[in-house]
Design a protein around this motif. Structure first.
Motif, mmCIF file in Angstrom:
data_model
loop_
_atom_site.group_PDB
_atom_site.id
_atom_site.type_symbol
_atom_site.label_atom_id
_atom_site.label_comp_id
_atom_site.label_asym_id
_atom_site.label_seq_id
_atom_site.Cartn_x
_atom_site.Cartn_y
_atom_site.Cartn_z
ATOM 1 N N ILE A 189 0.853 -1.183 0.000
ATOM 2 C CA ILE A 189 0.000 0.000 0.000
ATOM 3 C C ILE A 189 0.889 1.232 0.000
ATOM 4 O O ILE A 189 1.657 1.449 0.944
ATOM 5 N N SER A 190 0.783 2.035 -1.056
ATOM 6 C CA SER A 190 1.611 3.237 -1.164
ATOM 7 C C SER A 190 1.124 4.292 -0.171
ATOM 8 O O SER A 190 0.012 4.203 0.362
ATOM 9 N N ALA A 191 1.937 5.292 0.056
ATOM 10 C CA ALA A 191 1.566 6.388 0.944
ATOM 11 C C ALA A 191 0.328 7.115 0.429
ATOM 12 O O ALA A 191 -0.440 7.673 1.208
ATOM 13 N N SER A 192 0.092 7.068 -0.873
ATOM 14 C CA SER A 192 -1.086 7.722 -1.461
ATOM 15 C C SER A 192 -2.326 6.830 -1.407
ATOM 16 O O SER A 192 -3.417 7.271 -1.743
ATOM 17 N N GLY A 193 -2.160 5.558 -1.008
ATOM 18 C CA GLY A 193 -3.293 4.653 -0.877
ATOM 19 C C GLY A 193 -3.450 3.627 -1.984
ATOM 20 O O GLY A 193 -4.339 2.782 -1.928
ATOM 21 N N TYR A 194 -2.608 3.671 -3.025
ATOM 22 C CA TYR A 194 -2.679 2.669 -4.090
ATOM 23 C C TYR A 194 -2.378 1.293 -3.495
ATOM 24 O O TYR A 194 -1.385 1.119 -2.788
ATOM 25 N N LYS A 195 -3.242 0.302 -3.779
ATOM 26 C CA LYS A 195 -3.069 -1.046 -3.232
ATOM 27 C C LYS A 195 -2.691 -2.025 -4.334
ATOM 28 O O LYS A 195 -3.460 -2.264 -5.254
ATOM 29 N N ASP A 196 -1.491 -2.584 -4.217
ATOM 30 C CA ASP A 196 -1.023 -3.623 -5.124
ATOM 31 C C ASP A 196 -1.202 -4.948 -4.403
ATOM 32 O O ASP A 196 -0.430 -5.292 -3.510
ATOM 33 N N VAL A 197 -2.265 -5.682 -4.752
ATOM 34 C CA VAL A 197 -2.588 -6.959 -4.109
ATOM 35 C C VAL A 197 -2.008 -8.073 -4.970
ATOM 36 O O VAL A 197 -2.343 -8.195 -6.144
ATOM 37 N N ARG A 198 -1.120 -8.880 -4.374
ATOM 38 C CA ARG A 198 -0.493 -10.011 -5.071
ATOM 39 C C ARG A 198 -1.070 -11.302 -4.517
ATOM 40 O O ARG A 198 -0.790 -11.667 -3.376
ATOM 41 N N LEU A 199 -1.908 -11.955 -5.309
ATOM 42 C CA LEU A 199 -2.550 -13.189 -4.883
ATOM 43 C C LEU A 199 -1.583 -14.350 -5.090
ATOM 44 O O LEU A 199 -1.301 -14.729 -6.217
ATOM 45 N N LEU A 200 -1.057 -14.903 -3.996
ATOM 46 C CA LEU A 200 -0.158 -16.051 -4.088
ATOM 47 C C LEU A 200 -0.974 -17.326 -4.256
ATOM 48 O O LEU A 200 -0.707 -18.146 -5.105
ATOM 49 N N HIS A 201 -1.964 -17.483 -3.429
ATOM 50 C CA HIS A 201 -2.926 -18.577 -3.505
ATOM 51 C C HIS A 201 -4.158 -18.068 -2.767
ATOM 52 O O HIS A 201 -4.324 -18.320 -1.574
ATOM 53 N N ALA A 202 -4.999 -17.299 -3.483
ATOM 54 C CA ALA A 202 -6.094 -16.608 -2.815
ATOM 55 C C ALA A 202 -7.265 -16.404 -3.762
ATOM 56 O O ALA A 202 -7.137 -16.527 -4.976
#
Length: 166
Positions: free
Chosen positions: A143-156
């Motif tokens: 989660i960047s300081a600006s709020g951008y969320k990079d979600v990396r699904l490993l097994h989800a």
């Protein structure tokens, strides 16, 4: 891009220790209650949403601090069920988001989460479309300081809560 699943497996061992039955009862674990929240129409869903915990037994443990004493790494775990309500229609869904997370709080205001199990993720801007999700399984969030969320699904998997209460 896939990352090695070693970090989440390590997370589970750190959070649960040698005896899962005693998890959360040892020294250093403190309650971490969730506050009710509201988001305006268009911020996550196309309609206004209210969230409120109906079960909240989440605890946290500070694992490391910066030299000034502020938290650097925090572990979270415990039962959490959040009622997510479309405030226009009253439609709601009780989301079980009782996952565990290891959160690194960075000096620049960004965060890195390593997660096992279901957690409620609100996205305004990120690698998932705008929305509210229950993300369940093994994954990371940068989660960047600006709020951008990079979600990396490993097994989800993801469950779109906006669609559930539309």
């Amino acid at each position: 891009m896939r990352r090695a699943a070693l970090a989440p497996l390590t997370l589970t061992a750190v959070l649960l220790g040698a005896n899962p039955a005693s998890a959360g009862t040892g020294p250093g674990w403190e309650p971490a209650p969730s506050a009710p929240w509201d988001v305006a129409a268009g911020a996550r869903c196309d309609f206004p949403v209210h969230g409120e915990p109906v079960v909240d037994e989440v605890v946290q443990r500070v694992l490391s601090t910066y030299p000034d004493g502020s938290p650097r790494r925090i572990a979270y775990k415990g039962d959490l069920v959040v009622r997510v309500t479309n405030t226009e229609t009253g439609a709601h869904h009780d989301a079980d988001v009782s996952g565990s997370a290891l959160v690194e709080l960075r000096r620049d205001g960004s965060q890195f989460w390593t997660v096992a199990g279901p957690v409620l993720v609100g996205v305004a801007e990120g690698s998932l479309p705008r929305g509210l999700y229950v993300v369940d399984g093994m994954y990371t969030m940068d989660i960047s300081a600006s709020g951008y969320k990079d979600v990396r699904l490993l097994h989800a998997t993801t469950d779109d809560l906006c669609a559930r209460i539309d």
